[in-house]
Motif scaffolding. Structure first.
Motif, PDB file in Angstrom:
ATOM      1  N   GLY A 135       0.489  -1.257  -0.300  1.00 50.76           N
ATOM      2  CA  GLY A 135       0.061   0.074  -0.174  1.00 50.76           C
ATOM      3  C   GLY A 135       0.692   1.352  -0.087  1.00 50.76           C
ATOM      4  O   GLY A 135       2.371   1.026  -0.372  1.00 50.76           O
ATOM      5  N   GLU A 136       0.288   1.889   0.373  1.00 51.86           N
ATOM      6  CA  GLU A 136       1.100   3.780  -0.102  1.00 51.86           C
ATOM      7  C   GLU A 136       0.836   4.558   1.753  1.00 51.86           C
ATOM      8  O   GLU A 136      -0.393   4.092   2.381  1.00 51.86           O
ATOM      9  CB  GLU A 136      -0.012   4.458  -0.618  1.00 51.86           C
ATOM     10  CG  GLU A 136       0.973   6.105  -1.433  1.00 51.86           C
ATOM     11  CD  GLU A 136       0.630   6.112  -2.572  1.00 51.86           C
ATOM     12  OE1 GLU A 136       1.179   7.429  -2.903  1.00 51.86           O
ATOM     13  OE2 GLU A 136      -0.333   6.098  -2.977  1.00 51.86           O
ATOM     14  N   VAL A 165       2.108   1.404  12.146  1.00 53.99           N
ATOM     15  CA  VAL A 165       2.914   1.377  13.211  1.00 53.99           C
ATOM     16  C   VAL A 165       4.453   1.214  11.831  1.00 53.99           C
ATOM     17  O   VAL A 165       4.260  -0.419  11.243  1.00 53.99           O
ATOM     18  CB  VAL A 165       3.017   0.629  14.283  1.00 53.99           C
ATOM     19  CG1 VAL A 165       2.476   1.788  14.817  1.00 53.99           C
ATOM     20  CG2 VAL A 165       3.504  -0.567  14.346  1.00 53.99           C
ATOM     21  N   THR A 166       5.639   1.111  13.144  1.00 46.68           N
ATOM     22  CA  THR A 166       6.559   0.826  11.028  1.00 46.68           C
ATOM     23  C   THR A 166       7.821   0.343  12.860  1.00 46.68           C
ATOM     24  O   THR A 166       7.966   1.045  13.555  1.00 46.68           O
ATOM     25  CB  THR A 166       7.177   1.637  10.771  1.00 46.68           C
ATOM     26  OG1 THR A 166       8.636   0.375  10.050  1.00 46.68           O
ATOM     27  CG2 THR A 166       8.182   2.378  10.880  1.00 46.68           C
ATOM     28  N   ILE A 172       8.482   6.830   8.034  1.00 47.24           N
ATOM     29  CA  ILE A 172       8.623   6.649   6.703  1.00 47.24           C
ATOM     30  C   ILE A 172       7.496   7.483   5.864  1.00 47.24           C
ATOM     31  O   ILE A 172       6.309   7.725   6.721  1.00 47.24           O
ATOM     32  CB  ILE A 172       7.590   4.930   6.332  1.00 47.24           C
ATOM     33  CG1 ILE A 172       8.523   3.929   6.852  1.00 47.24           C
ATOM     34  CG2 ILE A 172       7.173   5.091   4.866  1.00 47.24           C
ATOM     35  CD1 ILE A 172       7.403   2.591   6.594  1.00 47.24           C
ATOM     36  N   LYS A 173       7.590   8.785   5.107  1.00 47.09           N
ATOM     37  CA  LYS A 173       7.072  10.027   4.793  1.00 47.09           C
ATOM     38  C   LYS A 173       6.035   9.315   3.796  1.00 47.09           C
ATOM     39  O   LYS A 173       5.983   7.988   3.348  1.00 47.09           O
ATOM     40  CB  LYS A 173       8.143  10.330   3.468  1.00 47.09           C
ATOM     41  CG  LYS A 173       9.461  10.767   4.674  1.00 47.09           C
ATOM     42  CD  LYS A 173       8.926  11.725   5.946  1.00 47.09           C
ATOM     43  CE  LYS A 173       9.816  12.389   6.310  1.00 47.09           C
ATOM     44  NZ  LYS A 173      10.313  12.909   7.464  1.00 47.09           N
ATOM     45  N   ILE A 187      -3.622  -3.017  14.541  1.00 46.28           N
ATOM     46  CA  ILE A 187      -2.831  -2.501  14.235  1.00 46.28           C
ATOM     47  C   ILE A 187      -1.862  -2.784  13.351  1.00 46.28           C
ATOM     48  O   ILE A 187      -0.996  -3.670  13.133  1.00 46.28           O
ATOM     49  CB  ILE A 187      -2.085  -1.026  14.985  1.00 46.28           C
ATOM     50  CG1 ILE A 187      -3.322  -0.710  15.922  1.00 46.28           C
ATOM     51  CG2 ILE A 187      -1.145   0.158  14.383  1.00 46.28           C
ATOM     52  CD1 ILE A 187      -2.667   0.676  16.854  1.00 46.28           C
ATOM     53  N   LEU A 188      -2.002  -2.189  11.656  1.00 50.02           N
ATOM     54  CA  LEU A 188      -0.852  -3.096  11.088  1.00 50.02           C
ATOM     55  C   LEU A 188       0.272  -2.494  11.018  1.00 50.02           C
ATOM     56  O   LEU A 188       1.012  -1.474  11.469  1.00 50.02           O
ATOM     57  CB  LEU A 188      -1.320  -2.942   9.444  1.00 50.02           C
ATOM     58  CG  LEU A 188      -2.731  -2.769   9.039  1.00 50.02           C
ATOM     59  CD1 LEU A 188      -3.404  -2.419   7.692  1.00 50.02           C
ATOM     60  CD2 LEU A 188      -3.320  -4.586   8.891  1.00 50.02           C
ATOM     61  N   VAL A 189       1.336  -3.496  11.252  1.00 49.14           N
ATOM     62  CA  VAL A 189       3.476  -3.581  11.324  1.00 49.14           C
ATOM     63  C   VAL A 189       3.499  -3.427  10.144  1.00 49.14           C
ATOM     64  O   VAL A 189       3.206  -4.220   9.110  1.00 49.14           O
ATOM     65  CB  VAL A 189       4.045  -4.772  12.069  1.00 49.14           C
ATOM     66  CG1 VAL A 189       4.823  -3.980  12.032  1.00 49.14           C
ATOM     67  CG2 VAL A 189       2.965  -3.877  13.386  1.00 49.14           C
ATOM     68  N   VAL A 190       4.424  -2.373   9.510  1.00 53.25           N
ATOM     69  CA  VAL A 190       4.509  -1.927   8.254  1.00 53.25           C
ATOM     70  C   VAL A 190       5.946  -2.070   7.979  1.00 53.25           C
ATOM     71  O   VAL A 190       6.934  -1.283   8.446  1.00 53.25           O
ATOM     72  CB  VAL A 190       4.150  -0.951   7.538  1.00 53.25           C
ATOM     73  CG1 VAL A 190       2.580  -1.336   7.291  1.00 53.25           C
ATOM     74  CG2 VAL A 190       4.275   0.270   7.972  1.00 53.25           C
ATOM     75  N   LYS A 191       6.457  -2.291   7.079  1.00 54.66           N
ATOM     76  CA  LYS A 191       7.748  -2.120   6.297  1.00 54.66           C
ATOM     77  C   LYS A 191       7.999  -1.424   4.644  1.00 54.66           C
ATOM     78  O   LYS A 191       7.030  -1.830   3.911  1.00 54.66           O
ATOM     79  CB  LYS A 191       8.917  -3.082   6.280  1.00 54.66           C
ATOM     80  CG  LYS A 191       8.390  -4.858   5.757  1.00 54.66           C
ATOM     81  CD  LYS A 191       9.137  -5.283   5.226  1.00 54.66           C
ATOM     82  CE  LYS A 191       9.442  -6.549   3.760  1.00 54.66           C
ATOM     83  NZ  LYS A 191      10.196  -7.403   3.979  1.00 54.66           N
ATOM     84  N   ARG A 192       9.365  -1.044   4.596  1.00 54.36           N
ATOM     85  CA  ARG A 192       9.424  -0.142   3.473  1.00 54.36           C
ATOM     86  C   ARG A 192       9.158  -1.030   2.316  1.00 54.36           C
ATOM     87  O   ARG A 192      10.519  -2.330   2.498  1.00 54.36           O
ATOM     88  CB  ARG A 192      10.848   0.502   3.151  1.00 54.36           C
ATOM     89  CG  ARG A 192      10.438   1.260   3.657  1.00 54.36           C
ATOM     90  CD  ARG A 192      11.528   3.082   3.433  1.00 54.36           C
ATOM     91  NE  ARG A 192      11.899   3.428   4.639  1.00 54.36           N
ATOM     92  CZ  ARG A 192      11.856   4.630   5.124  1.00 54.36           C
ATOM     93  NH1 ARG A 192      12.193   5.293   4.234  1.00 54.36           N
ATOM     94  NH2 ARG A 192      11.963   5.287   6.457  1.00 54.36           N
TER      95      ARG A 192
END
Length: 192
Positions: A135-136, A165-166, A172-173, A187-192
């Motif tokens: 996603g974005e 969150v990351t 992460i902009k 809550i989603l945990v994301v990475k680049r």
């Protein structure tokens, strides 16, 4: 010939089958129409105390649902009338034929309404389905789980804006592309 003359000319067996066939057919058609337009004419819960409970709830494939019992009665009546019309003589043969076809229709109706329920789709989003999706970033996500940002992601075919969150050290902009790696407490945990 008027209706009362016709009715008086019928045998007792014919009258019984007419009394079963007509009301059950009307009820069956009402149930079918309600099912097709989204109503539920089988949403009846009943408990009878006699060494156990009987639940007449129409979820899933239930042979003894209101719909399938009405189908049984409908075909019992119409099969008996057809058998009488075609000259099947003995009342017990007519009764066996009626019971047999009624039971077959009961099974068939249970199966049809079961298949109709499989066409329904739940609109409830399962957030776990976001894992592995890309996603974005919509609102900047602070690094090291320093707070929640927001992402836009397609989950179950719908674009959703969800908290994220990351664990990355840097923020992460907005506009960055991410991938969901896990879900923690909704809550989603994301990475680049």
């Amino acid at each position: 010939m008027d209706i009362s003359t016709w009715w008086d000319a019928l045998s007792t067996l014919q009258k019984i089958h007419w009394w079963i066939a007509i009301p059950s057919t009307v009820i069956f058609l009402i149930q079918l129409i309600l099912t097709l337009v989204g109503g539920d004419a089988d949403d009846i819960d009943a408990d009878f105390d006699a060494d156990g409970d009987f639940d007449a709830d129409g979820d899933g494939m239930s042979i003894f649902s209101v719909k399938s019992i009405i189908a049984f009665l409908m075909f019992y009546g119409w099969t008996g009338l057809a058998a009488i019309q075609y000259g099947v003589g003995a009342w017990w043969i007519i009764t066996l034929l009626s019971l047999g076809f009624g039971f077959l229709m009961m099974l068939f109706t249970a199966w049809v309404f079961y298949m109709l329920t499989k066409l329904q789709e739940s609109g409830t989003m399962q957030i776990e389905n976001a894992i592995g999706q890309q996603g974005e970033v919509y609102l900047t996500i602070p690094g090291k789980k320093g707070g929640a940002g927001k992402i836009q992601i397609v989950v179950q075919g719908s674009l959703r804006t969800l908290d994220a969150v990351t664990e990355d050290t840097e923020d992460i902009k907005t506009g960055s592309y991410i991938e969901v790696v896990e879900v923690l407490n909704g809550i989603l945990v994301v990475k680049r």
